[in-house]
Motif scaffolding. Structure first.
Motif, PDB file in Angstrom:
ATOM      1  N   LYS A  35       2.766   0.039  -4.770  1.00  0.00           N
ATOM      2  CA  LYS A  35       2.484   1.224  -3.820  1.00  0.00           C
ATOM      3  C   LYS A  35       1.489   0.440  -2.839  1.00  0.00           C
ATOM      4  CE  LYS A  35       0.116   5.573  -3.405  1.00  0.00           C
ATOM      5  NZ  LYS A  35       1.040   6.256  -2.552  1.00  0.00           N
ATOM      6  N   VAL A  36       0.464  -0.502  -3.451  1.00  0.00           N
ATOM      7  CA  VAL A  36      -0.201  -0.954  -2.454  1.00  0.00           C
ATOM      8  C   VAL A  36      -0.119  -2.621  -2.518  1.00  0.00           C
ATOM      9  CG1 VAL A  36      -2.721  -1.538  -2.083  1.00  0.00           C
ATOM     10  CG2 VAL A  36      -1.990   0.554  -2.894  1.00  0.00           C
ATOM     11  N   THR A  37       0.643  -3.128  -1.447  1.00  0.00           N
ATOM     12  CA  THR A  37       0.973  -4.604  -1.622  1.00  0.00           C
ATOM     13  C   THR A  37      -0.160  -5.345  -1.376  1.00  0.00           C
ATOM     14  OG1 THR A  37       1.615  -4.540   0.767  1.00  0.00           O
ATOM     15  CG2 THR A  37       3.368  -4.092  -0.719  1.00  0.00           C
ATOM     16  N   GLY A  38       0.102  -6.864  -1.653  1.00  0.00           N
ATOM     17  CA  GLY A  38      -0.990  -7.815  -1.108  1.00  0.00           C
ATOM     18  C   GLY A  38      -1.155  -7.854   0.366  1.00  0.00           C
ATOM     19  N   GLU A  39      -0.343  -7.576   0.983  1.00  0.00           N
ATOM     20  CA  GLU A  39      -0.367  -7.578   2.551  1.00  0.00           C
ATOM     21  C   GLU A  39      -1.516  -6.306   2.881  1.00  0.00           C
ATOM     22  OE1 GLU A  39       3.087  -9.733   1.915  1.00  0.00           O
ATOM     23  OE2 GLU A  39       2.236  -7.823   1.052  1.00  0.00           O
TER      24      GLU A  39
END
Length: 320
Positions: free
Chosen positions: A291-295
């Motif tokens: 849901k919350v990517t590294g990007e």
């Protein structure tokens, strides 16, 4: 799914406690902390195994929560990638954008998932506010996130520790990026302890953010000004108040309208961390995108670094 926790400070202990309640989803294999006394304390408290090294822990797990000071995120993240261990990295993702981008690149190449701990995105009050705003034309947003002083934040920057939450919340609510900002703050112990930011987004919406380690009381509020209403959210009280102008919502027939309409939404208690951990476990099991990517983590970190740098440079010029 075998899981572990690296770092057992305040947030790390929360991860340990929450994993122990998720036996239907995972097995908490153990923990590691460079502070052996603290590690032993938490291991005994929750009846979990304390590993002697990070390497030994990583050899035994599929997923790990990383809750250590930010300066160690890069080093530990690389170790996780080397051992093919998926990681939930507490915010911010790394100390700087270059480290974060290297972690993301190496993780992608190794098939390792990184989720950044933007925990407020799992808070139902934020999701409800986002749904309310679908039918609203937002003008401005005012957010306050303040804590009483704690010795643990002696060398911690309030922008990276507190304000970062509101940076990613704004991005989630507005689906937009900051184009310009002005920041001021109070620097103590060589780090920002009180910060105020006025920001402008691509679509013209403005936002004011205040974060502080110098408050007498803990505060978590968000106030949204729209063309039709005023929306006030209190994250601590789990309550949303919507103050509306009747002419936009009631058909005028006899000319007698109330001065305003107040709608209150009370949100049942839940645990965002539990929802976050379950979501990440499912993400790994089902091989889906976090849901919350590294990007996403890089975008929040980049803005925070710019704000901190702005405040630091201003303080030096003024001799603060």
């Amino acid at each position: 799914m075998k899981v572990g926790v690296i770092g057992t400070g305040s947030m790390g202990e929360n991860h340990v406690r929450t994993y122990t309640s998720l036996s239907r989803y995972c097995q908490l294999v153990g923990i590691y902390d460079s502070d052996k006394n603290r590690g032993r304390e938490i291991a005994d408290k929750y009846q979990v195994n304390l590993f002697d090294s990070i390497t030994e822990l990583l050899q035994a797990v599929d997923i790990v929560s990383i809750a250590v000071p930010t300066e160690y995120h890069y080093e530990i993240g690389l170790a996780c990638i080397q051992h093919k261990v998926h990681m939930l990295m507490e915010k911010p993702i790394a100390s700087n954008g270059n480290q974060a981008k290297i972690l993301i690149k190496k993780a992608n190449a190794a098939g390792v998932k990184i989720q950044v701990g933007h925990i407020e995105l799992y808070n139902p009050i934020i999701n409800i506010i986002k749904n309310i705003l679908v039918d609203e034309e937002v003008i401005a947003i005012d957010i306050h996130r303040m804590n009483p002083y704690d010795s643990r934040v002696l060398k911690v920057d309030v922008v990276h520790d507190l304000m970062i939450h509101d940076i990613y919340i704004l991005r989630e609510l507005l689906n937009d990026e900051i184009t310009d900002f002005y920041a001021i703050g109070k620097t103590i112990d060589e780090t920002s302890k009180h910060a105020m930011v006025i920001a402008k987004f691509t679509n013209g919406i403005t936002a004011q953010l205040t974060a502080s380690f110098k408050s007498i009381e803990k505060i978590r509020t968000i106030c949204i000004f729209t063309e039709k209403s005023l929306i006030k959210g209190n994250i601590l009280d789990r309550k949303i108040e919507i103050i509306k102008l009747p002419k936009y919502y009631i058909k005028q027939e006899d000319g007698h309208l109330p001065q305003r309409i107040i709608e209150t939404i009370e949100i049942p208690s839940n645990e965002p961390l539990k929802m976050q951990l379950i979501d990440f476990i499912d993400c790994v099991k089902n091989d889906t995108t976090p849901k919350v990517t590294g990007e996403d983590g890089v975008k929040a970190l980049t803005i925070c670094n710019k704000i901190s740098s702005f405040i630091s440079n201003s303080s030096r010029k003024k001799g603060d």
